[in-house]
Write a protein that holds these residues in place. Sequence first.
Motif, PDB file in Angstrom:
ATOM      1  N   VAL A 215       5.702  10.345   7.342  1.00 39.47           N
ATOM      2  CA  VAL A 215       6.919   9.930   7.937  1.00 39.47           C
ATOM      3  C   VAL A 215       6.324   8.182   8.560  1.00 39.47           C
ATOM      4  CG1 VAL A 215       8.241   9.207  10.644  1.00 39.47           C
ATOM      5  CG2 VAL A 215       8.164  11.471   8.981  1.00 39.47           C
ATOM      6  N   VAL A 216       5.195   8.629   9.440  1.00 40.55           N
ATOM      7  CA  VAL A 216       4.180   7.488   9.800  1.00 40.55           C
ATOM      8  C   VAL A 216       3.876   6.209   8.841  1.00 40.55           C
ATOM      9  CG1 VAL A 216       2.040   6.217  10.875  1.00 40.55           C
ATOM     10  CG2 VAL A 216       3.048   8.030  12.014  1.00 40.55           C
ATOM     11  N   ALA A 217       3.234   6.810   7.255  1.00 42.25           N
ATOM     12  CA  ALA A 217       3.510   5.962   6.332  1.00 42.25           C
ATOM     13  C   ALA A 217       4.049   4.688   5.917  1.00 42.25           C
ATOM     14  CB  ALA A 217       2.972   7.163   5.043  1.00 42.25           C
ATOM     15  N   VAL A 218       5.768   5.958   5.805  1.00 45.85           N
ATOM     16  CA  VAL A 218       6.425   5.083   5.514  1.00 45.85           C
ATOM     17  C   VAL A 218       6.443   4.129   6.673  1.00 45.85           C
ATOM     18  CG1 VAL A 218       9.962   5.424   5.584  1.00 45.85           C
ATOM     19  CG2 VAL A 218       7.748   7.120   4.474  1.00 45.85           C
ATOM     20  N   GLY A 219       6.701   4.649   8.077  1.00 50.98           N
ATOM     21  CA  GLY A 219       7.028   3.545   9.342  1.00 50.98           C
ATOM     22  C   GLY A 219       5.945   2.047   9.116  1.00 50.98           C
ATOM     23  N   GLN A 220       4.957   2.335   8.801  1.00 46.91           N
ATOM     24  CA  GLN A 220       4.107   1.180   9.221  1.00 46.91           C
ATOM     25  C   GLN A 220       4.070   0.348   6.993  1.00 46.91           C
ATOM     26  OE1 GLN A 220       0.138   2.758   9.157  1.00 46.91           O
ATOM     27  NE2 GLN A 220       0.619   3.115  11.301  1.00 46.91           N
ATOM     28  N   GLY A 221       4.952   0.989   6.018  1.00 47.94           N
ATOM     29  CA  GLY A 221       5.214  -0.233   5.190  1.00 47.94           C
ATOM     30  C   GLY A 221       4.971   0.268   4.226  1.00 47.94           C
ATOM     31  N   LEU A 222       3.607   1.877   3.845  1.00 44.66           N
ATOM     32  CA  LEU A 222       2.765   2.212   2.914  1.00 44.66           C
ATOM     33  C   LEU A 222       4.016   2.517   1.915  1.00 44.66           C
ATOM     34  CD1 LEU A 222      -0.642   2.999   5.201  1.00 44.66           C
ATOM     35  CD2 LEU A 222      -0.146   1.003   4.362  1.00 44.66           C
ATOM     36  N   ARG A 223       4.819   2.955   2.563  1.00 46.63           N
ATOM     37  CA  ARG A 223       5.759   3.897   1.403  1.00 46.63           C
ATOM     38  C   ARG A 223       6.982   3.749   1.527  1.00 46.63           C
ATOM     39  NH1 ARG A 223       2.471   6.313  -2.758  1.00 46.63           N
ATOM     40  NH2 ARG A 223       0.804   7.909  -2.014  1.00 46.63           N
ATOM     41  N   PRO A 224       7.828   3.307   0.623  1.00 47.42           N
ATOM     42  CA  PRO A 224       9.828   3.632   0.977  1.00 47.42           C
ATOM     43  C   PRO A 224       9.882   4.745   0.912  1.00 47.42           C
ATOM     44  CG  PRO A 224       8.580   4.042  -1.810  1.00 47.42           C
ATOM     45  CD  PRO A 224       7.747   3.491  -0.670  1.00 47.42           C
ATOM     46  N   PRO A 225      11.490   4.579   1.426  1.00 47.62           N
ATOM     47  CA  PRO A 225      11.812   5.747   2.517  1.00 47.62           C
ATOM     48  C   PRO A 225      12.118   6.953   1.899  1.00 47.62           C
ATOM     49  CG  PRO A 225      12.540   4.008   3.404  1.00 47.62           C
ATOM     50  CD  PRO A 225      11.912   3.241   2.479  1.00 47.62           C
ATOM     51  N   ALA A 226      12.560   6.387   0.039  1.00 47.75           N
ATOM     52  CA  ALA A 226      12.925   7.095  -0.889  1.00 47.75           C
ATOM     53  C   ALA A 226      11.600   8.431  -1.200  1.00 47.75           C
ATOM     54  CB  ALA A 226      13.171   6.542  -2.306  1.00 47.75           C
ATOM     55  N   TRP A 227       9.875   7.723  -0.835  1.00 48.18           N
ATOM     56  CA  TRP A 227       9.293   8.420  -1.153  1.00 48.18           C
ATOM     57  C   TRP A 227       9.559   9.366  -0.752  1.00 48.18           C
ATOM     58  CZ3 TRP A 227       4.580   9.430   2.388  1.00 48.18           C
ATOM     59  CH2 TRP A 227       3.816  10.137   1.181  1.00 48.18           C
ATOM     60  N   MET A 228      10.346   9.409   0.564  1.00 46.44           N
ATOM     61  CA  MET A 228       9.993  11.575   1.318  1.00 46.44           C
ATOM     62  C   MET A 228      10.870  12.452  -0.011  1.00 46.44           C
ATOM     63  SD  MET A 228       9.127  12.156   4.239  1.00 46.44           S
ATOM     64  CE  MET A 228       8.728  11.436   5.736  1.00 46.44           C
TER      65      MET A 228
END
Length: 273
Positions: A215-228
């Motif tokens: 979740v933090v990786a997405v929140g920091q913009g390192l991954r897109p939400p769809a990556w989850m």
Amino acid sequence: MRMALGVSYGGTAYSGWQSQPGGNTVQDRLEAALERFATVPVSTVCAGRTDAGVHGLMQVVHFDTSLERAPFSWVRGTNTFLPPDIAVQWAQPVPDSFHSRACAVGRRYAYVLLQSPVRPSIEAARVGWVWRPLDEDAMREAIEHLLGEHDFSSFRASGCQARTPVKTLRRIDITRRGPPAGAGGPHGAASCYWRFDFEGDAFLHHMIRNIMGSVVAVGQGLRPPAWMGEVLRARSREAAAPTFSPDGLYFLGPQYDPIWGLPERTAGYDLLP
């Protein structure tokens, strides 16, 4: 008779909940205190084990005893022999059919995260920490992929002993407390606290900490939400982000059918952001 206790603890100084040979666990300290109060050995069963460094606001345990004491005596008497960071919050006699783990219909956790350019001080070991600003909309979009019944193997520790990786996440809430998003501070972005609430039928070993890392990786913009969603479908721990710190994780307690008449919260709930 069978007794149920609600126990709160700060997990920083302990090697988790479950008893270990070294004795430095919350269960070891609780059972030692119960033995001193009851003058006989007492063996407890908990609703949900917690890892080293994880805190508990209402762990529920049960045990059988022939000692007849008022519920309040179990609270005061046991607390006399406990360290300051562990305390029995309530005690209640329950039917022999009650089992703290098997009767739980759900479990609740919260993760408290400080977003700040400066590391925590007075709240050290009580919150997780990130220095990069988090995107709330992106995180909300990402967690939608996790709701419902899924195989959570991608968020499961290698040493997990659960019989199945299939669990049901019923709710994940995100709240933010602090200055408005985008407000500046002396070092750039303003500091704030994030709280992530999780509710499910049960959780795997390290499951929430592994979800938080992603979740933090997405929140920091390192991954897109769809990556989850891709991580979830991969069913591989290697697909997800690294395990996040235990510091900000709190076991809020199990959920039971109202027929048991057990408390649903303790005073500690009101301290979290």
